[in-house]
Design a protein around this motif. Structure first.
Motif, PDB file in Angstrom:
ATOM      1  N   THR A  55       0.698  -1.345  -0.046  1.00 12.98           N
ATOM      2  CA  THR A  55       0.200   0.008   0.004  1.00 12.98           C
ATOM      3  C   THR A  55       0.905   1.253   0.006  1.00 12.98           C
ATOM      4  O   THR A  55       1.758   1.373   0.791  1.00 12.98           O
ATOM      5  N   ILE A  56       0.591   2.198  -0.909  1.00 16.20           N
ATOM      6  CA  ILE A  56       1.507   3.257  -0.946  1.00 16.20           C
ATOM      7  C   ILE A  56       0.663   4.474   0.142  1.00 16.20           C
ATOM      8  O   ILE A  56      -0.462   4.542   0.362  1.00 16.20           O
ATOM      9  N   GLU A  57       1.725   4.806   0.972  1.00 13.93           N
ATOM     10  CA  GLU A  57       1.300   5.683   2.042  1.00 13.93           C
ATOM     11  C   GLU A  57       1.759   7.286   1.827  1.00 13.93           C
ATOM     12  O   GLU A  57       3.001   7.234   1.466  1.00 13.93           O
ATOM     13  N   TRP A  58       1.009   8.029   2.064  1.00 12.98           N
ATOM     14  CA  TRP A  58       1.427   9.645   1.705  1.00 12.98           C
ATOM     15  C   TRP A  58       1.483  10.298   3.194  1.00 12.98           C
ATOM     16  O   TRP A  58       0.725   9.871   4.153  1.00 12.98           O
ATOM     17  N   HIS A  59       2.688  10.796   3.277  1.00  9.79           N
ATOM     18  CA  HIS A  59       2.920  11.450   4.909  1.00  9.79           C
ATOM     19  C   HIS A  59       3.192  12.806   4.470  1.00  9.79           C
ATOM     20  O   HIS A  59       4.189  13.374   3.813  1.00  9.79           O
ATOM     21  N   ASP A  60       2.795  13.820   5.754  1.00  5.40           N
ATOM     22  CA  ASP A  60       2.979  14.975   5.609  1.00  5.40           C
ATOM     23  C   ASP A  60       4.778  15.006   5.852  1.00  5.40           C
ATOM     24  O   ASP A  60       5.222  14.479   6.671  1.00  5.40           O
ATOM     25  N   TYR A  61       5.653  15.888   5.164  1.00  5.49           N
ATOM     26  CA  TYR A  61       6.836  15.970   4.902  1.00  5.49           C
ATOM     27  C   TYR A  61       7.436  16.429   6.597  1.00  5.49           C
ATOM     28  O   TYR A  61       8.555  15.982   6.712  1.00  5.49           O
ATOM     29  N   ARG A  62       6.701  16.938   7.209  1.00  9.24           N
ATOM     30  CA  ARG A  62       6.978  17.516   8.542  1.00  9.24           C
ATOM     31  C   ARG A  62       6.861  16.496   9.596  1.00  9.24           C
ATOM     32  O   ARG A  62       7.546  16.643  10.521  1.00  9.24           O
ATOM     33  N   LYS A  63       6.310  15.367   9.491  1.00  8.88           N
ATOM     34  CA  LYS A  63       6.259  14.285  10.203  1.00  8.88           C
ATOM     35  C   LYS A  63       6.813  12.990   9.902  1.00  8.88           C
ATOM     36  O   LYS A  63       6.765  11.765  10.586  1.00  8.88           O
ATOM     37  N   VAL A  64       8.094  13.026   8.945  1.00  8.71           N
ATOM     38  CA  VAL A  64       8.645  11.900   8.503  1.00  8.71           C
ATOM     39  C   VAL A  64       9.864  11.400   9.373  1.00  8.71           C
ATOM     40  O   VAL A  64      10.479  10.151   9.180  1.00  8.71           O
ATOM     41  N   ASP A  65      10.294  12.421  10.101  1.00  9.27           N
ATOM     42  CA  ASP A  65      11.385  11.932  11.210  1.00  9.27           C
ATOM     43  C   ASP A  65      11.002  10.809  12.063  1.00  9.27           C
ATOM     44  O   ASP A  65       9.931  10.660  12.379  1.00  9.27           O
ATOM     45  N   GLY A  66      11.933   9.861  12.061  1.00 10.31           N
ATOM     46  CA  GLY A  66      11.468   8.574  12.889  1.00 10.31           C
ATOM     47  C   GLY A  66      10.864   7.431  12.045  1.00 10.31           C
ATOM     48  O   GLY A  66      10.733   6.286  12.661  1.00 10.31           O
ATOM     49  N   LEU A  67      10.452   7.703  10.935  1.00 11.36           N
ATOM     50  CA  LEU A  67      10.017   6.624  10.018  1.00 11.36           C
ATOM     51  C   LEU A  67      11.026   5.766   9.473  1.00 11.36           C
ATOM     52  O   LEU A  67      12.129   6.265   9.383  1.00 11.36           O
ATOM     53  N   PRO A  68      10.852   4.435   9.365  1.00  8.77           N
ATOM     54  CA  PRO A  68      11.766   3.673   8.932  1.00  8.77           C
ATOM     55  C   PRO A  68      12.541   3.509   7.345  1.00  8.77           C
ATOM     56  O   PRO A  68      12.057   2.865   6.554  1.00  8.77           O
ATOM     57  N   LEU A  69      12.799   4.847   7.110  1.00 10.86           N
ATOM     58  CA  LEU A  69      13.101   5.088   5.539  1.00 10.86           C
ATOM     59  C   LEU A  69      14.653   4.814   5.487  1.00 10.86           C
ATOM     60  O   LEU A  69      15.383   4.804   6.329  1.00 10.86           O
ATOM     61  N   PHE A  70      14.925   4.483   4.221  1.00  5.65           N
ATOM     62  CA  PHE A  70      16.200   4.226   3.772  1.00  5.65           C
ATOM     63  C   PHE A  70      16.452   4.520   2.511  1.00  5.65           C
ATOM     64  O   PHE A  70      15.605   4.428   1.333  1.00  5.65           O
ATOM     65  N   PRO A  71      17.724   5.545   2.463  1.00  2.06           N
ATOM     66  CA  PRO A  71      18.469   5.992   3.725  1.00  2.06           C
ATOM     67  C   PRO A  71      17.663   6.669   4.666  1.00  2.06           C
ATOM     68  O   PRO A  71      16.701   7.376   4.326  1.00  2.06           O
ATOM     69  N   PRO A  72      18.192   6.859   5.686  1.00  2.00           N
ATOM     70  CA  PRO A  72      17.437   7.509   6.898  1.00  2.00           C
ATOM     71  C   PRO A  72      17.538   8.988   6.877  1.00  2.00           C
ATOM     72  O   PRO A  72      18.161   9.598   7.196  1.00  2.00           O
ATOM     73  N   ILE A  73      16.563   9.476   6.065  1.00  2.00           N
ATOM     74  CA  ILE A  73      16.510  10.771   5.348  1.00  2.00           C
ATOM     75  C   ILE A  73      15.484  11.843   6.191  1.00  2.00           C
ATOM     76  O   ILE A  73      15.207  12.711   5.894  1.00  2.00           O
TER      77      ILE A  73
END
Length: 103
Positions: A55-73
């Motif tokens: 499932t594609i999830e859209w997030h507010d860019y101001r709330k992406v700190d702490g998400l398991p993104l790779f690379p951790p950006i």
């Protein structure tokens, strides 16, 4: 015993560090009107030919700190002044087992 995983070092020489890998991150601002017309699922093909549905999830860019993104950006994205603000820092710290939890 085989030589796999053994790193040979010539006397008096320090081995070179592994090359730094670069990941390109594309950032675009997608309006809600455009987002409503985009796919909501992605289909990843598995080795047996079947597909795993994500499932594609859209997030507010101001709330992406702490998400398991790779690379951790996430932290750098969340610190932007706006979704279209210029990026002033282009490189992240090296990713290691000490500063990143691998999923």
């Amino acid at each position: 015993m085989g030589q796999q995983g053994v790193r040979h070092v010539r006397r008096g020489r320090v081995p070179a560090p592994p090359p730094r890998k670069f990941h390109l991150i594309y950032r675009i601002h997608v309006t809600p009107e455009v987002r409503a017309q985009l796919a909501t699922q992605e289909f990843d093909e598995l080795p047996d030919g079947s597909h795993e549905v994500g499932t594609i999830e859209w997030h507010d860019y101001r709330k992406v700190d702490g998400l398991p993104l790779f690379p951790p950006i996430g932290k750098q994205i969340a610190e932007l002044d706006s979704p279209t603000a210029p990026v002033h820092r282009f490189e992240l710290e090296p990713i290691t087992d000490q500063n990143y939890t691998w999923i």
